[in-house]
Design a protein around this motif. Structure first.
Motif, PDB file in Angstrom:
ATOM      1  N   GLN A   1      40.431  63.881  42.929  1.00 46.32           N
ATOM      2  CA  GLN A   1      39.961  63.703  44.075  1.00 46.32           C
ATOM      3  C   GLN A   1      38.793  62.652  43.952  1.00 46.32           C
ATOM      4  OE1 GLN A   1      38.241  67.106  46.068  1.00 46.32           O
ATOM      5  NE2 GLN A   1      37.271  66.097  47.546  1.00 46.32           N
ATOM      6  N   ASP A   2      37.938  62.660  42.615  1.00 52.74           N
ATOM      7  CA  ASP A   2      36.997  61.451  42.391  1.00 52.74           C
ATOM      8  C   ASP A   2      37.667  60.491  41.412  1.00 52.74           C
ATOM      9  OD1 ASP A   2      34.850  60.055  41.939  1.00 52.74           O
ATOM     10  OD2 ASP A   2      33.499  61.716  41.528  1.00 52.74           O
ATOM     11  N   PRO A   3      37.756  59.346  41.812  1.00 56.22           N
ATOM     12  CA  PRO A   3      38.460  58.203  40.839  1.00 56.22           C
ATOM     13  C   PRO A   3      37.641  58.047  39.511  1.00 56.22           C
ATOM     14  CG  PRO A   3      37.809  57.091  42.852  1.00 56.22           C
ATOM     15  CD  PRO A   3      37.668  58.594  43.028  1.00 56.22           C
ATOM     16  N   ASP A   4      36.277  58.375  39.689  1.00 53.34           N
ATOM     17  CA  ASP A   4      35.342  57.952  38.687  1.00 53.34           C
ATOM     18  C   ASP A   4      35.676  58.998  37.468  1.00 53.34           C
ATOM     19  OD1 ASP A   4      34.234  55.864  40.071  1.00 53.34           O
ATOM     20  OD2 ASP A   4      32.736  57.153  40.673  1.00 53.34           O
ATOM     21  N   ASP A   5      36.176  60.241  37.669  1.00 49.13           N
ATOM     22  CA  ASP A   5      36.626  61.026  36.876  1.00 49.13           C
ATOM     23  C   ASP A   5      37.999  60.602  36.121  1.00 49.13           C
ATOM     24  OD1 ASP A   5      34.814  63.052  37.757  1.00 49.13           O
ATOM     25  OD2 ASP A   5      36.345  64.015  38.845  1.00 49.13           O
ATOM     26  N   GLN A   6      38.268  59.519  36.502  1.00 47.70           N
ATOM     27  CA  GLN A   6      39.687  59.157  36.040  1.00 47.70           C
ATOM     28  C   GLN A   6      39.652  57.792  35.219  1.00 47.70           C
ATOM     29  OE1 GLN A   6      42.565  60.519  38.286  1.00 47.70           O
ATOM     30  NE2 GLN A   6      44.391  59.708  37.496  1.00 47.70           N
ATOM     31  N   LEU A   7      38.401  56.978  35.676  1.00 45.53           N
ATOM     32  CA  LEU A   7      38.285  55.452  35.430  1.00 45.53           C
ATOM     33  C   LEU A   7      37.142  55.328  34.421  1.00 45.53           C
ATOM     34  CD1 LEU A   7      38.861  53.966  38.834  1.00 45.53           C
ATOM     35  CD2 LEU A   7      40.611  54.277  36.975  1.00 45.53           C
ATOM     36  N   PHE A   8      37.291  55.106  33.065  1.00 49.76           N
ATOM     37  CA  PHE A   8      36.201  54.884  32.048  1.00 49.76           C
ATOM     38  C   PHE A   8      36.251  53.776  31.217  1.00 49.76           C
ATOM     39  CE2 PHE A   8      39.779  57.581  30.807  1.00 49.76           C
ATOM     40  CZ  PHE A   8      40.268  56.892  29.714  1.00 49.76           C
ATOM     41  N   MET A   9      37.223  52.665  31.494  1.00 51.40           N
ATOM     42  CA  MET A   9      37.139  51.699  30.441  1.00 51.40           C
ATOM     43  C   MET A   9      36.469  50.454  30.960  1.00 51.40           C
ATOM     44  SD  MET A   9      39.194  52.842  28.022  1.00 51.40           S
ATOM     45  CE  MET A   9      39.790  51.284  27.264  1.00 51.40           C
ATOM     46  N   PRO A  10      36.141  49.673  30.415  1.00 46.00           N
ATOM     47  CA  PRO A  10      35.486  48.366  30.826  1.00 46.00           C
ATOM     48  C   PRO A  10      36.180  47.643  32.065  1.00 46.00           C
ATOM     49  CG  PRO A  10      35.440  48.454  28.314  1.00 46.00           C
ATOM     50  CD  PRO A  10      36.456  49.476  28.978  1.00 46.00           C
ATOM     51  N   THR A  11      37.439  47.487  31.954  1.00 44.74           N
ATOM     52  CA  THR A  11      38.220  46.784  32.986  1.00 44.74           C
ATOM     53  C   THR A  11      39.104  47.642  33.601  1.00 44.74           C
ATOM     54  OG1 THR A  11      40.122  45.837  31.606  1.00 44.74           O
ATOM     55  CG2 THR A  11      37.556  44.627  31.784  1.00 44.74           C
ATOM     56  N   VAL A  12      39.710  47.192  34.550  1.00 40.79           N
ATOM     57  CA  VAL A  12      40.754  47.894  35.414  1.00 40.79           C
ATOM     58  C   VAL A  12      42.030  47.805  34.558  1.00 40.79           C
ATOM     59  CG1 VAL A  12      42.602  47.446  37.293  1.00 40.79           C
ATOM     60  CG2 VAL A  12      40.045  47.539  37.834  1.00 40.79           C
ATOM     61  N   ARG A  13      42.300  46.465  34.024  1.00 42.15           N
ATOM     62  CA  ARG A  13      43.558  46.396  33.161  1.00 42.15           C
ATOM     63  C   ARG A  13      43.642  47.447  32.130  1.00 42.15           C
ATOM     64  NH1 ARG A  13      46.619  41.844  32.731  1.00 42.15           N
ATOM     65  NH2 ARG A  13      44.772  40.853  33.361  1.00 42.15           N
ATOM     66  N   GLU A  14      42.652  47.593  31.602  1.00 43.80           N
ATOM     67  CA  GLU A  14      42.335  48.542  30.476  1.00 43.80           C
ATOM     68  C   GLU A  14      42.449  49.984  30.748  1.00 43.80           C
ATOM     69  OE1 GLU A  14      39.187  46.990  27.143  1.00 43.80           O
ATOM     70  OE2 GLU A  14      38.503  46.424  29.218  1.00 43.80           O
ATOM     71  N   ASP A  15      42.030  50.368  31.860  1.00 46.37           N
ATOM     72  CA  ASP A  15      42.394  51.759  32.344  1.00 46.37           C
ATOM     73  C   ASP A  15      43.521  51.960  32.691  1.00 46.37           C
ATOM     74  OD1 ASP A  15      39.899  53.613  32.660  1.00 46.37           O
ATOM     75  OD2 ASP A  15      39.168  52.257  34.170  1.00 46.37           O
ATOM     76  N   VAL A  16      44.234  51.111  33.252  1.00 44.54           N
ATOM     77  CA  VAL A  16      45.776  51.149  33.660  1.00 44.54           C
ATOM     78  C   VAL A  16      46.763  51.207  32.358  1.00 44.54           C
ATOM     79  CG1 VAL A  16      47.852  50.416  34.676  1.00 44.54           C
ATOM     80  CG2 VAL A  16      45.462  50.474  35.893  1.00 44.54           C
ATOM     81  N   ALA A  17      46.289  50.516  31.132  1.00 40.99           N
ATOM     82  CA  ALA A  17      46.789  50.523  29.898  1.00 40.99           C
ATOM     83  C   ALA A  17      46.512  51.676  29.203  1.00 40.99           C
ATOM     84  CB  ALA A  17      46.577  49.100  29.191  1.00 40.99           C
ATOM     85  N   PHE A  18      45.488  52.486  29.444  1.00 40.54           N
ATOM     86  CA  PHE A  18      45.097  53.593  28.467  1.00 40.54           C
ATOM     87  C   PHE A  18      46.352  54.558  28.127  1.00 40.54           C
ATOM     88  CE2 PHE A  18      43.329  57.659  27.313  1.00 40.54           C
ATOM     89  CZ  PHE A  18      42.499  57.281  26.174  1.00 40.54           C
ATOM     90  N   GLY A  19      47.105  55.157  29.238  1.00 40.09           N
ATOM     91  CA  GLY A  19      47.806  56.121  29.134  1.00 40.09           C
ATOM     92  C   GLY A  19      49.159  55.683  28.565  1.00 40.09           C
ATOM     93  N   PRO A  20      49.956  54.498  28.836  1.00 43.42           N
ATOM     94  CA  PRO A  20      51.146  54.037  28.003  1.00 43.42           C
ATOM     95  C   PRO A  20      50.621  53.809  26.703  1.00 43.42           C
ATOM     96  CG  PRO A  20      50.816  52.727  30.147  1.00 43.42           C
ATOM     97  CD  PRO A  20      49.687  53.696  30.177  1.00 43.42           C
ATOM     98  N   ALA A  21      49.323  53.059  26.325  1.00 44.99           N
ATOM     99  CA  ALA A  21      49.131  52.595  24.876  1.00 44.99           C
ATOM    100  C   ALA A  21      48.874  53.973  24.142  1.00 44.99           C
ATOM    101  CB  ALA A  21      47.540  51.975  24.988  1.00 44.99           C
ATOM    102  N   ALA A  22      48.300  55.115  24.671  1.00 44.23           N
ATOM    103  CA  ALA A  22      48.249  56.212  24.008  1.00 44.23           C
ATOM    104  C   ALA A  22      49.598  57.056  23.695  1.00 44.23           C
ATOM    105  CB  ALA A  22      47.293  57.267  24.709  1.00 44.23           C
ATOM    106  N   ALA A  23      50.558  56.771  24.459  1.00 43.77           N
ATOM    107  CA  ALA A  23      51.997  57.186  24.427  1.00 43.77           C
ATOM    108  C   ALA A  23      52.702  56.275  23.373  1.00 43.77           C
ATOM    109  CB  ALA A  23      52.681  57.267  25.575  1.00 43.77           C
TER     110      ALA A  23
END
Length: 258
Positions: free
Chosen positions: A97-119
């Motif tokens: 519900q709160d996107p701030d619970d999901q976004l924690f990286m310095p940039t949008v690109r890094e946030d979106v890359a986090f999951g696939p990179a971890a995989a």
């Protein structure tokens, strides 16, 4: 004689199958009492119900955060069990519900890359995955911006992108329209309609549920109390009253013409 070719390929399993799911918390509170439901691939389904109905408990079973209850949950045919948790969590994307619970990286690109990179995704494949996810939510132009510089609606779209980058089987949205202005609400609805993935939308926003989901489930006191076309359920005053669901003033759903 012309030979007959018989196809042996089976139809893909439903995105979600829940059978006899019951769960009690350690303090003894029984939250679910035997939930049965099936969501077909590509469906958008609204999960409705009053506070305390068991909606959060049900959602937490979909990706294995809770697994100790009775019954079973299968995602794309795969049982939600310890041996399959890594794959299940790639297949079930939850947008909080709160996107701030999901976004924690310095940039949008890094946030979106986090999951696939971890995989384990790397290089050009990772960049393509990030680009594809941002394109799907209309946020590619913001890839190098810090998330906290974005509007709330933009942050919610980035949160959706972080999940889409994993290419999930099912997208679970927790109150997706909350705190959005009318324009952001409309933009998000357009994005969700365009995705082509299975969606389970947990919401108290009944007009939004009717706008986006042809089918709705009413979860009440730990059981599925109703399952049917969203407009028909919302137009049933006795059902609504019995399960503490209330439409906004002036909103009158009309069942579809048959």
């Amino acid at each position: 004689m012309v030979p007959v070719t018989v196809s042996t390929s089976a139809a893909p399993p439903p995105s979600l199958e829940v059978s006899g799911l019951a769960y009690a918390y350690p303090d003894g509170h029984q939250a679910l009492f035997g939930v049965d439901l099936t969501v077909r691939r590509g469906e958008r389904v609204a999960l409705l119900g009053p506070n305390g109905a068991g909606k959060t408990t049900l959602v937490l079973h979909l990706n294995g955060i809770l697994t100790a209850g009775a019954g079973s949950v299968r995602v794309a045919g795969l049982p939600v069990a310890r041996d399959h948790l890594a794959e299940i969590r790639r297949n079930v994307g939850i947008v909080f519900q709160d996107p701030d619970d999901q976004l924690f990286m310095p940039t949008v690109r890094e946030d979106v890359a986090f999951g696939p990179a971890a995989a384990g995704v790397r290089g050009a494949e990772l960049e393509a995955s990030v680009q594809r996810a941002l394109d799907r939510v209309g946020m590619a132009a913001y890839a190098d911006r810090p998330p906290h510089h974005l509007s709330f609606g933009q942050r919610r779209r980035v949160a959706v992108a972080t999940v889409l980058a994993m290419e999930p089987e099912i997208l679970v949205l927790d109150e997706p329209s909350s705190n959005l202005d009318p324009a952001s609400r409309r933009e998000l609805a357009e994005i969700l309609r365009s995705l082509g993935v299975t969606v389970l939308m947990v919401t108290h926003d009944l007009p939004y549920a009717m706008e986006l989901c042809e089918r709705a489930l009413v979860l009440s006191d730990g059981v599925i109390a109703a399952d049917g076309p969203t407009a028909e359920l919302l137009a049933d005053p006795e059902l609504m009253r019995a399960h503490r669901l209330e439409l906004p003033y002036g909103f009158h759903p009309a069942p579809p013409v048959r």
